[in-house]
Design a protein around this motif. Sequence first.
Motif, mmCIF file in Angstrom:
data_model
loop_
_atom_site.group_PDB
_atom_site.id
_atom_site.type_symbol
_atom_site.label_atom_id
_atom_site.label_comp_id
_atom_site.label_asym_id
_atom_site.label_seq_id
_atom_site.Cartn_x
_atom_site.Cartn_y
_atom_site.Cartn_z
ATOM 1 N N ALA A 185 19.617 39.742 50.735
ATOM 2 C CA ALA A 185 20.149 39.627 49.379
ATOM 3 C C ALA A 185 19.076 39.207 48.391
ATOM 4 C CB ALA A 185 21.303 38.637 49.360
ATOM 5 N N GLN A 186 18.126 38.399 48.834
ATOM 6 C CA GLN A 186 17.013 38.001 47.975
ATOM 7 C C GLN A 186 15.700 38.493 48.557
ATOM 8 O OE1 GLN A 186 16.115 33.637 48.108
ATOM 9 N NE2 GLN A 186 17.989 33.512 49.324
ATOM 10 N N ARG A 187 14.781 38.808 47.679
ATOM 11 C CA ARG A 187 13.511 39.370 48.132
ATOM 12 C C ARG A 187 12.761 38.352 48.987
ATOM 13 N NH1 ARG A 187 12.747 44.119 45.530
ATOM 14 N NH2 ARG A 187 10.593 44.346 46.212
ATOM 15 N N PRO A 188 12.004 38.828 49.961
ATOM 16 C CA PRO A 188 11.276 37.891 50.823
ATOM 17 C C PRO A 188 10.209 37.110 50.074
ATOM 18 C CG PRO A 188 10.648 40.159 51.294
ATOM 19 C CD PRO A 188 11.815 40.226 50.358
ATOM 20 N N SER A 189 9.972 35.887 50.521
ATOM 21 C CA SER A 189 8.879 35.076 49.983
ATOM 22 C C SER A 189 7.576 35.535 50.624
ATOM 23 C CB SER A 189 9.111 33.595 50.288
ATOM 24 O OG SER A 189 10.315 33.142 49.702
ATOM 25 N N VAL A 190 6.536 35.671 49.817
ATOM 26 C CA VAL A 190 5.246 36.179 50.298
ATOM 27 C C VAL A 190 4.231 35.036 50.327
ATOM 28 C CG1 VAL A 190 3.394 37.833 49.923
ATOM 29 C CG2 VAL A 190 5.758 38.462 49.381
ATOM 30 N N PHE A 191 3.551 34.879 51.462
ATOM 31 C CA PHE A 191 2.592 33.795 51.646
ATOM 32 C C PHE A 191 1.201 34.369 51.907
ATOM 33 C CE2 PHE A 191 6.753 32.242 52.825
ATOM 34 C CZ PHE A 191 6.821 31.024 52.148
ATOM 35 N N ASN A 192 0.199 33.619 51.492
ATOM 36 C CA ASN A 192 -1.183 34.092 51.625
ATOM 37 C C ASN A 192 -1.693 34.027 53.051
ATOM 38 O OD1 ASN A 192 -1.608 34.740 48.904
ATOM 39 N ND2 ASN A 192 -2.094 32.617 48.393
ATOM 40 N N THR A 193 -1.232 33.044 53.815
ATOM 41 C CA THR A 193 -1.730 32.867 55.181
ATOM 42 C C THR A 193 -0.576 32.604 56.135
ATOM 43 O OG1 THR A 193 -1.976 30.461 55.068
ATOM 44 C CG2 THR A 193 -3.820 31.797 54.256
ATOM 45 N N THR A 194 -0.860 32.754 57.425
ATOM 46 C CA THR A 194 0.124 32.431 58.445
ATOM 47 C C THR A 194 0.486 30.959 58.393
ATOM 48 O OG1 THR A 194 -0.740 34.170 59.877
ATOM 49 C CG2 THR A 194 0.588 32.479 60.925
ATOM 50 N N ASN A 195 -0.504 30.097 58.170
ATOM 51 C CA ASN A 195 -0.234 28.655 58.083
ATOM 52 C C ASN A 195 0.750 28.338 56.960
ATOM 53 O OD1 ASN A 195 -1.828 27.903 60.236
ATOM 54 N ND2 ASN A 195 -3.637 27.504 58.984
ATOM 55 N N ASP A 196 0.619 29.040 55.844
ATOM 56 C CA ASP A 196 1.518 28.804 54.718
ATOM 57 C C ASP A 196 2.963 29.135 55.082
ATOM 58 O OD1 ASP A 196 -0.579 27.978 53.133
ATOM 59 O OD2 ASP A 196 -0.825 29.898 52.119
ATOM 60 N N GLU A 197 3.171 30.251 55.759
ATOM 61 C CA GLU A 197 4.546 30.614 56.092
ATOM 62 C C GLU A 197 5.095 29.729 57.215
ATOM 63 O OE1 GLU A 197 4.889 34.743 57.152
ATOM 64 O OE2 GLU A 197 3.228 34.677 58.589
ATOM 65 N N VAL A 198 4.237 29.273 58.115
ATOM 66 C CA VAL A 198 4.672 28.330 59.148
ATOM 67 C C VAL A 198 5.124 27.020 58.520
ATOM 68 C CG1 VAL A 198 3.832 26.857 61.024
ATOM 69 C CG2 VAL A 198 3.362 29.319 61.058
ATOM 70 N N ASN A 199 4.338 26.513 57.579
ATOM 71 C CA ASN A 199 4.713 25.269 56.908
ATOM 72 C C ASN A 199 6.001 25.429 56.120
ATOM 73 O OD1 ASN A 199 2.529 23.757 57.858
ATOM 74 N ND2 ASN A 199 1.196 24.394 56.179
ATOM 75 N N ALA A 200 6.188 26.589 55.510
ATOM 76 C CA ALA A 200 7.419 26.838 54.762
ATOM 77 C C ALA A 200 8.634 26.838 55.689
ATOM 78 C CB ALA A 200 7.317 28.171 54.020
ATOM 79 N N LEU A 201 8.479 27.373 56.875
ATOM 80 C CA LEU A 201 9.579 27.364 57.843
ATOM 81 C C LEU A 201 9.871 25.940 58.302
ATOM 82 C CD1 LEU A 201 11.558 29.034 59.605
ATOM 83 C CD2 LEU A 201 9.755 29.127 61.352
ATOM 84 N N LYS A 202 8.833 25.196 58.619
ATOM 85 C CA LYS A 202 9.016 23.813 59.076
ATOM 86 C C LYS A 202 9.653 22.942 57.994
ATOM 87 C CE LYS A 202 5.097 23.690 62.325
ATOM 88 N NZ LYS A 202 3.760 23.091 62.578
ATOM 89 N N ASN A 203 9.312 23.222 56.737
ATOM 90 C CA ASN A 203 9.804 22.400 55.630
ATOM 91 C C ASN A 203 11.152 22.864 55.080
ATOM 92 O OD1 ASN A 203 7.464 20.837 55.752
ATOM 93 N ND2 ASN A 203 6.378 22.088 54.241
ATOM 94 N N GLY A 204 11.718 23.908 55.678
ATOM 95 C CA GLY A 204 13.023 24.377 55.244
ATOM 96 C C GLY A 204 13.016 25.217 53.986
ATOM 97 N N GLN A 205 11.856 25.708 53.566
ATOM 98 C CA GLN A 205 11.780 26.557 52.377
ATOM 99 C C GLN A 205 12.238 27.980 52.679
ATOM 100 O OE1 GLN A 205 7.515 24.898 51.940
ATOM 101 N NE2 GLN A 205 7.974 25.761 49.917
ATOM 102 N N ILE A 206 12.105 28.389 53.909
ATOM 103 C CA ILE A 206 12.580 29.703 54.355
ATOM 104 C C ILE A 206 13.354 29.515 55.657
ATOM 105 C CG2 ILE A 206 10.751 31.062 53.254
ATOM 106 C CD1 ILE A 206 9.300 31.135 55.936
ATOM 107 N N ASP A 207 14.181 30.514 55.973
ATOM 108 C CA ASP A 207 14.989 30.451 57.193
ATOM 109 C C ASP A 207 14.321 31.133 58.376
ATOM 110 O OD1 ASP A 207 17.305 29.209 55.940
ATOM 111 O OD2 ASP A 207 17.601 31.134 54.922
ATOM 112 N N ALA A 208 13.457 32.091 58.099
ATOM 113 C CA ALA A 208 12.862 32.864 59.188
ATOM 114 C C ALA A 208 11.564 33.500 58.730
ATOM 115 C CB ALA A 208 13.832 33.947 59.659
ATOM 116 N N ILE A 209 10.707 33.770 59.703
ATOM 117 C CA ILE A 209 9.465 34.512 59.486
ATOM 118 C C ILE A 209 9.618 35.878 60.137
ATOM 119 C CG2 ILE A 209 7.023 34.673 60.133
ATOM 120 C CD1 ILE A 209 6.931 31.604 60.043
ATOM 121 N N VAL A 210 9.203 36.912 59.427
ATOM 122 C CA VAL A 210 9.130 38.251 60.013
ATOM 123 C C VAL A 210 7.671 38.667 60.045
ATOM 124 C CG1 VAL A 210 9.742 40.685 59.777
ATOM 125 C CG2 VAL A 210 11.449 38.933 59.287
ATOM 126 N N THR A 211 7.193 38.994 61.227
ATOM 127 C CA THR A 211 5.818 39.463 61.399
ATOM 128 C C THR A 211 5.772 40.275 62.686
ATOM 129 O OG1 THR A 211 3.495 38.772 61.449
ATOM 130 C CG2 THR A 211 5.047 37.373 62.622
#
Length: 289
Positions: A185-211
Amino acid sequence: MSRTRIAIAVSAAAVLITAAACAPQPENTAGSAASGSPDCAANSPALHRRGELTVATDSPAYAPWFEDNNPSNGKGFESAVAYAVAGKLGFGRDQVKWVVEPFAHSYAPGAKNFDFDVNQISITPQRAQAVDFSTSYYKANQAILTLDNSKFANAASLEAFKGARIGVQVATTSYQAVLDQLKPAQRPSVFNTTNDEVNALKNGQIDAIVTDLPTVFYLAGSEINQAKIVGQFGYAGGTPEEFGLLLSKGSGYTSCVNKALDALKADGTLAELTSKWLSASANVPELKQ
């Protein structure tokens, strides 16, 4: 792991070494056959040591590509593939000798102390200027990673992620795959690095990572505690990540390895090994709509 992205800093350094050490050569992403009929016998002069097949990989060697950090036990996808290739080439298990080759060194120019390297090495034109690659032995699916306490952890379909906040890495196939396949329903959040998206998942900013699936294996095994690989899905768009066996540039054995892989594809062995070690044993179901 997705060696293209996880080791990007080291890879960039290796590319600089490559650029400085050798002049550009014709692009070749599927290996270069020796002139004339190749000598694929176990005592071929093209081998690092006659009568032996010398196979390289990194240490530690991670699951599900290897098991127990012991490539010689035949367990794990890439160990099993290496022994299957060896069998097609006429080598017994006791004739296969393993050596350690750090990932970033593998595709640097120069002589090699192995016949081929099996180490989740993505086939790229830039790397193929300095080394040979076999034809692909693995094409990576996309995969979904979340935390095991997430409401999406037990999702059984792609449709279940319509309400999810999805994270992807910039400049990857995953962004379009999410739009086309998950259709959130909402566009995916885009991160510059893998570490950034991992931290976002750990911090509850996103629900899932797709890679890609190799990266998901790495993240779940090494970077995120209590991670859950929800599933995998195919995506026909973009440029898929493909792994190849790596050989020295101009190796007289490249065409032999390609013939062995062709035979493993034709008789169904490669598909069986993929299912056994990368789907069934790793418990990664295929998600549909």
